[in-house]
Enzyme design. Structure first.
Site: not given
Ligand code: PLP
Length: 664
Positions: A475, A504
């Site tokens: 991740d 992000k």
């Protein structure tokens, strides 16, 4: 960081349409709006002499000589800059940067000729306009032929992502012309300026009248020349209205704490409604890696919104999604060959978990349903992502729906690497044949408190997962694209996952977009002649073209130089925090790449620790006092600045962190 000026690039549908008069009118009009600082810039003047637009505008708009930006390129031949320079044997250097002007200056830049006039062999005026990032004012003729010229100009401008603030018609147009601009040209703001008998003499009077003309006044508003008496909305109003209707994430509204009222952002700086400017020390939840309002990303978003805003990704494809997938596969750790798009960090993780379960089911191992995750992990707030996240206040209400996960300790806060590897080895020896995937945040556990662990541990996790037939899921929603000083944290450790989650900073932090990258082996497990074998999962906005275009522009900025800057920022922040090492109030100072964190000691008798500790609020208040927006994770104050911060801004962030620690 100096702010981009407000103002406009004035271009025309043709030569001789009145650009210079309109430039002078704008500059004279903003005077009536109380704008004190004005500048006129004509970067290239051809046909000079006799033409000298700068001298003319200065006279007509009453500019002092210091208000005319010096250093224009002057060419004698009345032709395009490219042609004139070629005939005169001059080598032109494209003026791609706006001149530096004092903050709050209203800048009018007058282009040479129209939008697609060649500047040199590879550059047109439009390319310069894109680089400057100011909105366009398109000056049009009222006479026959103007419909075609104006509509072509508008279309070409928008295709390049240029923002057209408005069209100004120099002289009275017919109703049909106005109608064509509005309907066929989608020009929502058309102002008409009068034909002046003696322009040099009449500009001042015309400008005084135009500030009262609704369309011209609206144009001035759009260009950022705020009307006197109409400042930004007061912070109090916004916060009160917010309190009445919104519901904020991770927020106890019962405490009545006012949020920051943010009305603008540029680079590392947030502008608040009350005029204060504070540094965004967290890159807005770790998204805005390149800084706010990057002109290249903004232009890419505007361009894409005009060309193709959205199309469903089921049964259709489009250039930005394909190009982005190609780029991601080329940049990602080896072996990752497929890109599955979704919307945010949580969905990227959710997709990875579902892929892992379904992958084993497709391969005859449906009993592989367990996940192994790290203590202190945070992977998101959807049900799967919060199941693999650690226990804590975020998930306390959802115990009954979280699925059972095996948690192993990572080597953080000085824990022994070999002992942690051994703990994982022992767990997998017991249940490895039932594990679908081992899920980790590589090297840096973000929301768990900015905890850093050794690369050797990450390598051991990858190795042990594979040995037990489980998928290895990395991740990199937080760590991806350079935050750790390398493109991916996995790359730092030399490991390649089976599934990689990113989000992000993928779009430079501008729009929600996520991707879960998979190996060919994972993809192939879903590929057959049966629809039922497919990965039956998707979202309305999967692979949104505008977000993909933003990501492509962001990836251009995230190169080796950016990663080196990330390391330099982290080093400088670390140096600024040096005085905290050994401080009795401080339990630890740590970091990786550009991230730095300080963990303070909390008196456990004084109330809850961790995320619920009140220490965080006091530290945030102290940091804000010092001009930096920080939001501690309970007793951990940390900074994740954007890459565009200057060294001086890094020093201010470090000072704010020290002030935060001093406040507890
Ligand atoms: N994974 C990691 C490592 C994260 O840090 C986060 C958010 O901070 C997420 C997943 C969830 O991302 P989002 O908030 O975009 O859903």
């Amino acid at each position: 960081m100096s702010r981009r000026p407000v103002g406009a690039v004035v271009t025309g549908t043709d030569t001789g349409v009145g650009k210079t008069v309109v430039s002078a009118l704008l500059l004279a009009a903003v005077r009536h709006r109380g704008v004190a600082a004005r500048r006129y810039w004509k970067p290239v003047q051809t046909g000079c002499p006799p033409d000298d637009d700068a001298a003319w505008v200065a006279r007509a708009a009453g500019l002092a000589s210091a208000e005319v930006v010096p250093g224009a390129i002057r060419l004698r031949t009345p032709a395009s800059p490219f042609e004139a320079a070629r005939l005169e044997g001059v080598r032109l250097v494209a003026p791609t940067a706006l001149p530096s002007v004092p903050e709050g200056t209203f800048l009018v830049v007058e282009g040479a000729g129209g939008l697609l006039v060649p500047f040199d062999a590879t550059t047109t005026s439009a390319d310069l306009f894109v680089a400057w990032g100011l909105p366009l004012v398109v000056v049009a003729r009222p006479t026959l032929g103007t419909m075609n010229h104006t509509l072509l100009t508008l279309e070409a401008a928008r295709r390049r992502g240029l923002v057209v603030a408005g069209v100004v018609v120099a002289g009275p147009p017919t109703a049909a012309v106005l109608d064509a601009f509005r309907t066929h040209g989608a020009a929502d703001l058309v102002a008409v300026v009068p034909t002046l008998d003696d322009p040099a003499r009449d500009v001042a009077a015309a400008a005084a009248a135009l500030v009262a003309d609704p369309a011209f006044a609206a144009l001035l508003d759009r260009l950022g020349a705020a009307a006197p008496g109409a400042p930004l909305p007061p912070a109090r109003d916004l916060v009160a209205r917010d309190a009445a209707v919104t519901w904020h994430p991770y927020t106890q509204h019962g405490l009545g704490r006012a949020p920051l009222a943010v009305v603008a952002a540029e680079g590392a700086t947030l502008t608040l409604a009350d005029g204060r400017r504070v540094l965004d020390g967290l890159s807005s939840w770790w998204t805005s890696l390149v800084g706010h309002g990057h002109p290249a990303i903004a232009a890419a978003i505007a361009r894409q919104a005009r060309v193709l805003d959205h199309v469903q990704f089921g049964g259709a494809t489009h250039p930005p999604a394909v190009e982005l997938a190609e780029r991601l596969v080329a940049l990602a750790p080896r072996g990752l060959a497929r890109v599955f798009y979704s919307d945010d960090g949580s969905t990227a993780v959710e997709v990875a978990l579902k892929l892992a379960l379904a992958y084993h089911a497709r391969r005859g191992a449906p009993h592989r349903t367990r996940f192994v995750a790290l203590e202190h992990a945070y992977h998101g707030d959807t049900v799967g992502a919060m199941s693999v996240s650690d226990d804590g206040p975020f998930v306390a209400d959802f115990r009954t729906v979280r699925f059972d996960v095996t948690r192993v300790p990572p080597p953080v806060r000085g824990a022994d690497v070999a002992a942690c590897v051994e703990a994982l080895r022992a767990r997998l020896a017991v249940e490895g044949d039932r594990v679908a995937a081992v899920v980790v945040e590589p090297l840096l556990l973000g929301a768990g408190g900015m905890l850093v662990y050794d690369e050797a541990y990450l390598r051991a996790v990858a190795d042990l997962a594979r040995r037990h037939g489980a998928l290895f899921v990395a991740d990199e929603v937080f760590t991806g694209f350079g935050r750790t000083g390398a493109r991916f944290a996995c790359g730092r450790a030399g490991v390649a996952p089976d599934l990689l989650c990113v989000s992000k900073a993928l779009t430079g932090g501008t729009l929600p977009l996520a991707a879960t990258l998979a190996t060919a082996a994972v993809f192939d497990a879903f590929t057959s002649a049966r629809t039922a074998d497919a990965f039956l999962h998707g979202h309305s906005f999967t692979a949104n073209p505008i977000a993909c275009a933003a990501a492509l522009a962001a990836l251009d900025l995230l190169d080796d130089a950016a990663f080196a800057r990330a390391r330099a920022i982290g080093d400088r922040l670390g140096a600024g925090l040096a005085s905290l090492r050994g401080d009795p109030r401080v339990a630890d100072v740590r970091g990786l790449g550009l991230v730095r964190a300080v963990e303070v000691r909390v008196d456990s008798a004084a109330g809850p620790g961790g995320y619920l500790a009140d220490t965080g609020r006091r530290m945030a208040d102290a940091a804000l006092e010092a001009g930096v927006f920080l939001r501690p994770l309970g007793d951990v104050v940390y900074a994740v600045p954007p890459l565009c911060v200057t060294d001086a801004e890094v020093d201010r962030i470090a000072a704010a962190m020290c002030a935060a620690v001093a406040a507890v």
